[in-house]
Design an enzyme around this catalytic site. Sequence first.
Site, PDB file in Angstrom:
ATOM      1  N   LYS A 156      -5.915   0.368  -3.238  1.00 45.75           N
ATOM      2  CA  LYS A 156      -5.070   0.111  -1.402  1.00 45.75           C
ATOM      3  C   LYS A 156      -6.600   0.658  -0.893  1.00 45.75           C
ATOM      4  CE  LYS A 156      -2.593  -1.134   1.339  1.00 45.75           C
ATOM      5  NZ  LYS A 156      -1.367  -0.899   1.827  1.00 45.75           N
ATOM      6  N   HIS A 214       7.055   0.042  -0.241  1.00 49.41           N
ATOM      7  CA  HIS A 214       6.895   1.282  -0.081  1.00 49.41           C
ATOM      8  C   HIS A 214       7.756   1.743  -0.890  1.00 49.41           C
ATOM      9  CE1 HIS A 214       3.670   1.900   2.032  1.00 49.41           C
ATOM     10  NE2 HIS A 214       4.070   0.425   2.906  1.00 49.41           N
ATOM     11  N   LEU A 215       8.338   2.586  -2.018  1.00 49.59           N
ATOM     12  CA  LEU A 215       9.377   3.234  -2.526  1.00 49.59           C
ATOM     13  C   LEU A 215       9.363   4.416  -2.215  1.00 49.59           C
ATOM     14  CD1 LEU A 215       9.240   1.636  -6.289  1.00 49.59           C
ATOM     15  CD2 LEU A 215      10.684   0.717  -4.138  1.00 49.59           C
ATOM     16  N   HIS A 245      -5.436  -2.852   3.560  1.00 51.22           N
ATOM     17  CA  HIS A 245      -4.626  -2.115   4.805  1.00 51.22           C
ATOM     18  C   HIS A 245      -5.831  -2.954   6.430  1.00 51.22           C
ATOM     19  CE1 HIS A 245      -1.486  -1.204   8.338  1.00 51.22           C
ATOM     20  NE2 HIS A 245      -2.159  -0.853   8.742  1.00 51.22           N
ATOM     21  N   HIS A 299       0.452  -7.599   4.415  1.00 50.49           N
ATOM     22  CA  HIS A 299       0.966  -7.737   4.790  1.00 50.49           C
ATOM     23  C   HIS A 299      -0.269  -8.537   7.107  1.00 50.49           C
ATOM     24  CE1 HIS A 299      -0.897  -4.042   6.390  1.00 50.49           C
ATOM     25  NE2 HIS A 299      -0.138  -3.784   5.616  1.00 50.49           N
ATOM     26  N   HIS A 357       4.045  -5.682  -1.996  1.00 54.87           N
ATOM     27  CA  HIS A 357       3.772  -4.820  -1.748  1.00 54.87           C
ATOM     28  C   HIS A 357       5.273  -3.925  -0.774  1.00 54.87           C
ATOM     29  CE1 HIS A 357       1.402  -2.783   2.028  1.00 54.87           C
ATOM     30  NE2 HIS A 357       2.552  -2.421   2.057  1.00 54.87           N
ATOM     31  N   ASP A 359       6.681  -4.948   2.350  1.00 59.10           N
ATOM     32  CA  ASP A 359       5.889  -4.654   3.043  1.00 59.10           C
ATOM     33  C   ASP A 359       7.355  -3.403   4.134  1.00 59.10           C
ATOM     34  OD1 ASP A 359       4.031  -2.153   4.362  1.00 59.10           O
ATOM     35  OD2 ASP A 359       4.040  -2.885   6.265  1.00 59.10           O
TER      36      ASP A 359
HETATM   37  N1  LIG Z   1       3.997  -1.402   7.357  1.00 58.85           N
HETATM   38  C1  LIG Z   1       4.269  -0.054   8.243  1.00 58.85           C
HETATM   39  O1  LIG Z   1       4.947   0.380   9.266  1.00 58.85           O
HETATM   40  N2  LIG Z   1       4.346   1.945   7.660  1.00 58.85           N
HETATM   41  C2  LIG Z   1       4.205   2.068   6.368  1.00 58.85           C
HETATM   42  C3  LIG Z   1       2.255   1.891   5.933  1.00 58.85           C
HETATM   43  C4  LIG Z   1       1.705   0.491   6.075  1.00 58.85           C
HETATM   44  O2  LIG Z   1       2.119  -0.559   4.654  1.00 58.85           O
HETATM   45  O3  LIG Z   1       0.919   0.083   6.763  1.00 58.85           O
HETATM   46  C5  LIG Z   1       4.924   3.321   5.525  1.00 58.85           C
HETATM   47  O4  LIG Z   1       3.994   3.864   4.306  1.00 58.85           O
HETATM   48  O5  LIG Z   1       5.498   3.682   6.211  1.00 58.85           O
HETATM   49 ZN   LIG Z   2       2.797  -1.121   3.541  1.00 57.46          ZN
HETATM   50 ZN   LIG Z   3      -0.494  -1.026   5.665  1.00 56.66          ZN
END
Ligand SMILES: NC(=O)N[C@@H](CC(=O)O)C(=O)O
Ligand SMILES: [Zn+2]
Ligand SMILES: [Zn+2]
Length: 348
Positions: A100, A16-17, A137, A175, A14, A248
């Site tokens: 997702k 975010h790139l 999520h 998460h 998991h 995450d």
């Molecule tokens: N985890 C977070 O607080 N933020 C994530 C989004 C997510 O995974 O819910 C994001 O894209 O910034």
């Molecule tokens: Zn995330």
């Molecule tokens: Zn999330």
Amino acid sequence: MSDRLTLLRPDDWHIHLRDGTSLARTVPDAARAFGRAIVMPNLVPPVRNVVEAVDYRQRILAARPATSRFEPLMTLYLTDRTSPEEIRAAKAHGVVHAAKLYPAGATTNSDAGVTSIDNIFPVLETMAEVGLPLLVHGEVTHSEIDVFDREKRFIDDNLTRIVERLPTLKVVFEHITTHDAVQFVEASGSNVGATITAHHLLYNRNHMLVGGIRPHFYCLPILKRHTHQEALLAAATSGNPKFFLGTDSAPHARHAKEAACGCAGCYTAYAAIELYAEAFEQRNALDRLEAFASHHGADFYGLPRNTEYITLIRKEWTAPASLTFGEHSLVPLRAGEKLRWRLLEENT
Ligand SMILES: NC(=O)N[C@@H](CC(=O)O)C(=O)O
Ligand SMILES: [Zn+2]
Ligand SMILES: [Zn+2]
């Protein structure tokens, strides 16, 4: 106790790139330790179909360091309008490894998400049929529900129903942050797993709120009380194959975090495996880290395990105070503080 820890190369299930100039930060950071990563689709606009996923994957590959074999595993963002045909096309193509579910309004860039899970049951049925995992999520969004209760309510109102109605669908509860989520996953069949972040293992809401409000600890689902942190640590170090690594790691530029209305997300990719090692060491469970980080996720997704190894050394170092992030700066989790483990970079 040994000062070296050698692990089969881990994966991040998991991450975010982001996109554009952010990739020059996020992709090399992820690739230093991880062989593969499940790439979240919450771009603006989101990654909704296989064409968008293929294009995004190319942009990620273009940002890889020259010698890296880091493999981005793409995901689709479910909306009220996602069609079963899109799911079939994605599965047939091969680059898409999951879809997702963001409840609309639950988190960063979730506005285009699903407004009611009743709208997507035909799509979920197709996912179960073709074998495409659902990533969730898991938080409700109703304004009257306390932010600390939103994960538990999602289990009761939605997740239980999804799992009962679709017993063959693979579901990753992403998460997880509560004892309730740990119990739900443990009680479910082997088709239900969960990712756990390093920051939810290392911190609880006191770290975010006592002595001043610390925006770099703010993420969603929000850090919970200490007893929940303990439940997550117990689950991660239990050896139960349902629980696996998902950072995450979710970068937001410094000005967007240090603001009157700061964004949710913690940036951990620059030292993710080191942070997990620290959490496992606290529980005297370093011998369980490899299974959590390098076996369980691949096994759950039905992918081969990696074959290379990485080595961590016990060597104190200071995390950078800030990192470059396109034209902005980024404050990582632990900025300016000590870390106990360090990846031997010659392995990457
Ligand atoms: N985890 C977070 O607080 N933020 C994530 C989004 C997510 O995974 O819910 C994001 O894209 O910034
Ligand atoms: Zn995330
Ligand atoms: Zn999330």
